[in-house]
Design a protein around this motif. Structure first.
Motif, PDB file in Angstrom:
ATOM      1  N   ARG A  30       0.814  -1.218   0.000  1.00  0.00           N
ATOM      2  CA  ARG A  30       0.000   0.000   0.000  1.00  0.00           C
ATOM      3  C   ARG A  30       0.848   1.269   0.000  1.00  0.00           C
ATOM      4  NH1 ARG A  30      -5.100   0.389   1.250  1.00  0.00           N
ATOM      5  NH2 ARG A  30      -4.615   2.320   2.354  1.00  0.00           N
ATOM      6  N   THR A  36      -3.072   0.481  -3.394  1.00  0.00           N
ATOM      7  CA  THR A  36      -3.982   0.648  -2.258  1.00  0.00           C
ATOM      8  C   THR A  36      -5.261  -0.194  -2.378  1.00  0.00           C
ATOM      9  OG1 THR A  36      -4.893   2.591  -3.347  1.00  0.00           O
ATOM     10  CG2 THR A  36      -3.174   2.975  -1.694  1.00  0.00           C
ATOM     11  N   GLY A  37      -5.308  -1.035  -3.410  1.00  0.00           N
ATOM     12  CA  GLY A  37      -6.490  -1.903  -3.544  1.00  0.00           C
ATOM     13  C   GLY A  37      -6.581  -2.939  -2.440  1.00  0.00           C
ATOM     14  N   ILE A  77      -5.120  -7.257  -6.238  1.00  0.00           N
ATOM     15  CA  ILE A  77      -6.299  -6.939  -7.061  1.00  0.00           C
ATOM     16  C   ILE A  77      -5.907  -6.127  -8.298  1.00  0.00           C
ATOM     17  CG2 ILE A  77      -6.890  -4.822  -5.769  1.00  0.00           C
ATOM     18  CD1 ILE A  77      -9.416  -7.381  -7.203  1.00  0.00           C
ATOM     19  N   GLU A  78      -4.860  -5.327  -8.174  1.00  0.00           N
ATOM     20  CA  GLU A  78      -4.441  -4.500  -9.315  1.00  0.00           C
ATOM     21  C   GLU A  78      -3.908  -5.364 -10.453  1.00  0.00           C
ATOM     22  OE1 GLU A  78      -3.679  -3.818  -6.148  1.00  0.00           O
ATOM     23  OE2 GLU A  78      -4.137  -1.719  -5.716  1.00  0.00           O
ATOM     24  N   LEU A  87     -11.707  -6.796 -17.709  1.00  0.00           N
ATOM     25  CA  LEU A  87     -11.861  -7.331 -16.355  1.00  0.00           C
ATOM     26  C   LEU A  87     -11.743  -8.855 -16.363  1.00  0.00           C
ATOM     27  CD1 LEU A  87     -14.832  -5.265 -14.842  1.00  0.00           C
ATOM     28  CD2 LEU A  87     -12.371  -4.844 -14.641  1.00  0.00           C
ATOM     29  N   GLN A  91     -14.114 -10.558 -11.564  1.00  0.00           N
ATOM     30  CA  GLN A  91     -14.480  -9.145 -11.395  1.00  0.00           C
ATOM     31  C   GLN A  91     -15.822  -8.859 -12.067  1.00  0.00           C
ATOM     32  OE1 GLN A  91     -10.693  -7.765 -13.048  1.00  0.00           O
ATOM     33  NE2 GLN A  91     -10.229  -6.725 -11.104  1.00  0.00           N
ATOM     34  N   PRO A 107     -11.521  -6.735  -2.863  1.00  0.00           N
ATOM     35  CA  PRO A 107     -10.240  -7.174  -3.422  1.00  0.00           C
ATOM     36  C   PRO A 107      -9.736  -8.490  -2.807  1.00  0.00           C
ATOM     37  CG  PRO A 107     -10.200  -4.812  -3.028  1.00  0.00           C
ATOM     38  CD  PRO A 107     -11.444  -5.335  -2.387  1.00  0.00           C
ATOM     39  N   ILE A 110     -11.972 -11.378  -3.991  1.00  0.00           N
ATOM     40  CA  ILE A 110     -11.711 -11.791  -5.377  1.00  0.00           C
ATOM     41  C   ILE A 110     -10.390 -12.568  -5.458  1.00  0.00           C
ATOM     42  CG2 ILE A 110     -11.099 -10.896  -7.673  1.00  0.00           C
ATOM     43  CD1 ILE A 110     -13.326  -8.813  -7.342  1.00  0.00           C
TER      44      ILE A 110
ATOM     45  N   VAL B  32     -14.181  -3.327  -7.948  1.00  0.00           N
ATOM     46  CA  VAL B  32     -13.676  -4.674  -8.286  1.00  0.00           C
ATOM     47  C   VAL B  32     -12.227  -4.626  -8.773  1.00  0.00           C
ATOM     48  CG1 VAL B  32     -15.939  -5.682  -8.802  1.00  0.00           C
ATOM     49  CG2 VAL B  32     -14.554  -4.721 -10.678  1.00  0.00           C
ATOM     50  N   GLY B  34     -10.006  -2.619  -7.208  1.00  0.00           N
ATOM     51  CA  GLY B  34      -9.205  -2.042  -6.127  1.00  0.00           C
ATOM     52  C   GLY B  34      -8.895  -0.573  -6.339  1.00  0.00           C
ATOM     53  N   ASP B  41      -6.321   5.590   1.830  1.00  0.00           N
ATOM     54  CA  ASP B  41      -5.603   5.680   0.550  1.00  0.00           C
ATOM     55  C   ASP B  41      -5.103   7.100   0.286  1.00  0.00           C
ATOM     56  OD1 ASP B  41      -6.426   3.054   0.333  1.00  0.00           O
ATOM     57  OD2 ASP B  41      -8.072   3.505  -1.039  1.00  0.00           O
TER      58      ASP B  41
END
Lengths: 166, 807
Positions: A30, A36-37, A77-78, A87, A91, A107, A110, B32, B34, B41
């Motif tokens: 992060r 930051t996801g 997640i990114e 996607l 997602q 995140p 998933i 979805v 992030g 953040d």
């Protein structure tokens, strides 16, 4: 505090940083990498919001040190959508089936589902529920998350069948 | 011929994705991936991190605080204590409930984990290190945790600051630990009616202390610009505009110099309504250091300090005829408010809307008293996924009605059907003063009972009970029924305000020249999907496709002032403001259309996405065309542009309702239960997005399940909080959480512009009694009268043990 050089592959990209040995992986992702996801919900490994994939295993990155990820592959997640922005099926299905509300657990959920479907491509509803038991959600009551994962599993299996036939 | 006229009317309507559409959520695209932007953040250059030194004691005098070692540590920029806040007049702050609370401990601490000092350092690790280095000397004091002992002679005086104050914010105080007495209804008539009643049952019904526990904890980033004298405050705020006003009053910065931004919020459920010491300290620290300061709670801090809910101890007395017709209801409540009265209720309502406690029933006379008391527990008392104290009220009435049914030998569903307010009685004035807007309780209940085949379940249960008595099974069957009535959408300015600000809400819509639009509201989504559903209301009202409408909330610099999102008020209040603003736009659009079609306005009729000349179907102007003209060549005498603002003061609350049925099987030897079915029939009036409604119902039911079956924030006798982590505080996972079955009826609100009532909190309000009634129902035939929540396995086992079921 003295720092240690750490190198890992995050979402296919090699990264190298000097970090304190006590730095948690989630803070590395992060704050050092700006990814930051991945969210923090409890800092005690219970809620699973910080779930990432570490060398083929779902881990809670709030209780993994960054230095423990030395030389490993991390997916967050990114790294789920294709490079062109398409996607991932998971997602898409989370959106299609309303498998999220506030987005905080999403995140981690998933990422966990992604690993689960590699471990078990054709899970029953019970197996999905058990498979995500380490990931808490306060908004959805889980039902639509489970539906989303089962729908994604079916789509992924169908895609594989088509691939195999081709 | 334009595209609009080629499509069928249905196709044009469908293209709008307006009211009733299962529209996919706009928010999900970023979530979805992030890419949501939450408070943690936010990263600003030079940003510092704040962390709290907290009290290990439940009640103690502070002898000394030594910050010198912490201040000398590398990376530590400041350490604040109450002494630093006093010159700023910020050591104590007013609460929403008319009390005051400490920001940092001033001379004593009143609950475990109370904020004592605020450490500010270069990063969160250094701040945590320095917290350990602050030395505090305490002298332990006697601790008060039992609210029933709060007003005894032996009770220690907790609030020395107001010990001599005889008058509180809500009337006289009877004891130094007493906060208020709130009374409503006719005491004498109720007493008399109860005395005349053929049957009277009485029970102490306790709703334990629980916590909203959103997955994102509370936090903020305060950034004070010394040059401009401007403060920007990002935070987990369900009510950002109120936070700005409070911040202005407290900091003495003029309100226009403060910008509050509530970005994406990871769930709120009432936790994020209040103003917490963390916010105040971050603001002060930013002003003092000239650098941005972030403060983010950890989970233990969240569960043990910010915003508990419930802790209501309700002694209910209900009278009835032998045939089960309810004659009167009396409820006396002891409300445990913790160390400070920091309840987030509308100012004139110290016990919230607890007087909805007559529920769905036509009860001729009723009387309620609520006594709020101080204890050595965290302050709060928020409306956790409910409108103010409605959850407590619904639990109280739904339990006592079940107990009454048992007493008069009636089926609990039949007793409810016999006492429901009938459809033709609406608008209905309750004995405790509310005017219920609309309802059809019998239909909702019949729908639920038929869906589960209720009568057959009762037959099966009877057979099971006989088999149990014969020793052929060790599994009992419980059927829980609950028919709740909510009161949401606070509220009308005549009786609802927060710190004097009427509880209206607002919407501003701007239609752009190309026929796209932006809309801003005074509410703030925390996962409810406002960006999706609000656009649907506008789409149906002014014929612009929802996909062409941006919805923005949460930035006080851009959004109109509103009171925020809690108490299911977004749809009833902001939703109404949206429809009202949209109708203003449509009215102007009609003038433009009349000009373009060269007819009188009255000769036009609205048709899905534009205006048509009555009787001349070919003569039509779409909203898109009208928008262009509004900016390009407006009719003479009409201002250019196409926008509108509405501040909506609701004429009444709305009253969603429903019937829930829970069927479960309990192993009496282990206390382990299996939820066989949970069927929910909800009526939230007009349905904006059925997909989102289902999601709200599912989520609220899961929270109800957690509360009923396992949650309690528990304190021991010396004030230690025992379950302030996810190790000990029960949050259901996907494994325990039952499968939900839902259905609905539609009884629109007669006073709401689109007939909508609000839905997010109904499942929590109705779900808890449904689960609890099911557990109680399983044991009732063996003589159990009231088994208190939470119904975890151990406590269910204990209930069975008390009934002598373990031999």
């Amino acid at each position: 505090m003295s720092k240690i050089a750490v190198t890992m592959t995050v979402n296919g990209r090699q990264v190298e940083r000097l970090v304190e040995p006590r730095l948690l992986l989630v803070h590395f992702l992060r704050e050092e990498l700006g990814l930051t996801g991945t969210h923090i919900g409890c800092e005690t490994s219970h809620c699973g919001a910080c779930t990432v994939d570490l060398d083929g295993v779902s881990v809670k990155s709030c209780t993994v040190l960054a230095v423990q990820a030395q030389g490993k592959e991390v997916r967050t997640i990114e790294g789920m959508a294709a490079p062109d922005g398409t996607l991932h099926v998971l997602q898409e299905m989370f959106r299609e089936h309303h498998g999220l509300q506030c987005g905080w657990c999403t995140p981690g959920m998933i990422l966990r589902a992604w690993r689960l479907l590699q471990e078990n491509p054709d899970p029953s509803e019970e197996e999905v529920r058990f498979g995500i038991a380490g990931n808490l959600c306060r908004c959805t009551g889980y039902q639509k998350i489970v539906e989303a994962i089962l729908a994604a599993a079916a789509k992924l299996r169908a895609a594989r069948t088509v691939e195999a036939a081709a | 011929m334009s595209e609009t006229t080629e499509l069928t009317r249905e196709a044009r309507a469908a293209r709008l994705e307006g009211l009733g559409c299962r529209r996919k959520r706009v928010e999900d695209i970023r979530f979805v991936q992030g890419k949501g932007q939450y408070v943690d953040d936010v990263k600003l250059p030079g940003m510092l991190f704040g962390d709290f030194v907290r009290s290990p004691y439940g009640h103690a005098r502070i002898k000394k605080i030594d910050t010198s070692r912490a201040k000398a540590m590398p990376g530590v920029v400041a350490v604040l204590t109450a002494e630093d806040l006093k010159p700023l007049d910020l050591a104590w702050i007013p609460t929403l409930a008319g009390d005051v609370q400490m920001v940092l401990a001033d001379g004593k601490v009143l609950y475990q984990n109370q904020e004592v000092a605020f450490v500010v350092a270069e990063d969160r690790y250094l701040a945590a290190d320095a917290v350990e280095a602050v030395e505090v000397e305490y002298e332990a004091l006697p601790v008060l945790v039992d609210p029933f002992k709060a007003m005894t002679d032996e009770a220690p005086v907790l609030r020395e600051d107001i010990a001599d104050k005889k008058e509180g914010a809500h009337g006289p105080r009877k004891h130094p630990n007493h906060i208020f007495t709130w009374e409503i209804g006719d005491a004498a008539a109720t007493r008399e009616a109860l005395a005349r009643s053929e049957v009277v049952v009485e029970e102490l019904i306790t709703y334990p202390r629980v916590h909203p526990c959103p997955l994102e904890t509370c936090g903020c980033v305060a950034s004070f610009d010394k040059v401009k004298g401007e403060l920007t405050l990002w935070g987990t705020f369900q009510a950002p505009h109120v936070i700005r006003t409070v911040a202005s009053i407290l900091s003495k910065l003029p309100e226009h110099k403060i910008r509050v931004i509530a970005p994406d919020i990871g769930g709120g459920f009432g936790n994020k309504v209040g103003a917490y010491p963390g916010y105040i300290c971050a603001v002060v620290a930013s002003i003092v250091t000239g650098r941005p300061v972030k403060w983010i709670e950890d989970r233990i801090e969240n569960l043990s300090t910010t915003a508990f809910a419930r802790d209501y101890h309700m002694k209910a007395r209900i009278g009835a005829t032998r045939e089960g017709k309810i004659t009167a209801l009396q409820v006396e409540v002891i409300a445990d408010h913790g160390a400070f009265d920091a309840c987030a209720d509308p100012s004139k309502w110290p016990a919230g809307f607890f007087n909805i406690v007559t529920g769905s029933y036509d009860i001729p006379t009723a009387h309620v008293t609520v006594d709020g008391v101080y204890t050595n527990k965290a302050p709060g008392g928020v409306a956790y996924r409910c409108s103010f104290r409605v959850t407590e009220a619904a639990y109280c009435i739904e339990r006592i009605v079940d107990i009454l049914a048992r007493e008069v030998g009636m089926d609990p569903a039949d007793l409810r059907l016999a006492n429901f307010i009938r459809k033709e009685q609406f608008p209905y004035r309750s004995a405790l003063g509310w005017e219920y807007d609309s309802g059809d309780y019998h239909t909702a209940m019949h729908k639920a009972l038929e869906a589960v085949n209720y009568r057959a379940l009762r037959e099966e249960q009877k057979k099971r009970q006989e088999a149990f008595r014969r020793g052929e099974t060790r599994t009992l069957m419980g059927i829980g029924v609950a028919s709740f009535t909510e009161i949401v959408g606070a509220g009308p300015s005549r009786n609802c305000d927060i710190l004097g600000i009427a509880m209206f809400d607002s919407c501003e819509i701007r239609v752009h020249p190309t026929g796209a639009a932006i809309a801003r509201m005074g509410t703030k989504s925390q996962g409810q999907g406002h960006e999706t559903t609000y656009a649907q209301i506008i789409a149906s009202e002014i014929g612009i496709p929802a996909d062409m409408i941006t919805v923005e909330e949460g930035d006080t610099s851009t959004a109109p002032y509103g009171l925020g999102t809690y108490g299911s008020r977004s749809t009833p209040v902001a939703g109404a403001a949206i429809a009202t603003a949209a109708r203003k736009i449509r009215a102007k659009a009609q003038m433009i259309a009349a000009h373009l079609l060269e007819v009188h306005e009255d000769d036009l009729e609205w048709d899905v996405d534009g205006f048509r000349v009555k009787g001349a179907p070919d003569r039509f102007k779409s909203m898109k065309e009208i928008a262009w003209v509004a900016y390009h060549a407006p009719p003479k005498g009409l201002e250019p542009g196409l926008e509108a603002v509405s501040y909506y003061d609701p004429p009444n609350m709305t009253y969603p309702f429903g019937t829930y049925v829970c069927v479960l099987d309990i192993d009496v030897d282990t206390g382990v239960y299996t939820v066989r079915r949970f069927f929910a029939v909800d009526d939230c009036g007009t349905r904006i997005n059925p997909m989102i409604i289902e999601g709200q119902i599912h989520g609220g039911l899961a929270e109800a399940f957690g509360i009923a079956m396992g949650q309690e924030i528990r304190y021991d006798e010396i004030g230690n909080v025992h379950n302030a982590s996810f190790m000990d505080y029960f949050l259901p996972t996907a494994v325990e959480t039952p499968r939900w079955e839902t259905d609905f009826t539609v009884t629109p609100s007669p006073h709401h512009p689109i007939g909508a009532k609000g839905v997010g909190e109904s499942p929590n309000v109705g779900g808890v009694p449904a689960f609890s009634n099911a557990v109680n129902d399983a044991f009732a035939f063996l003589g159990a009268r009231h088994i208190p929540m939470p119904h975890d396995h151990a406590r269910i086992w204990l209930a069975a043990e008390k009934l002598g079921l373990h031999g």
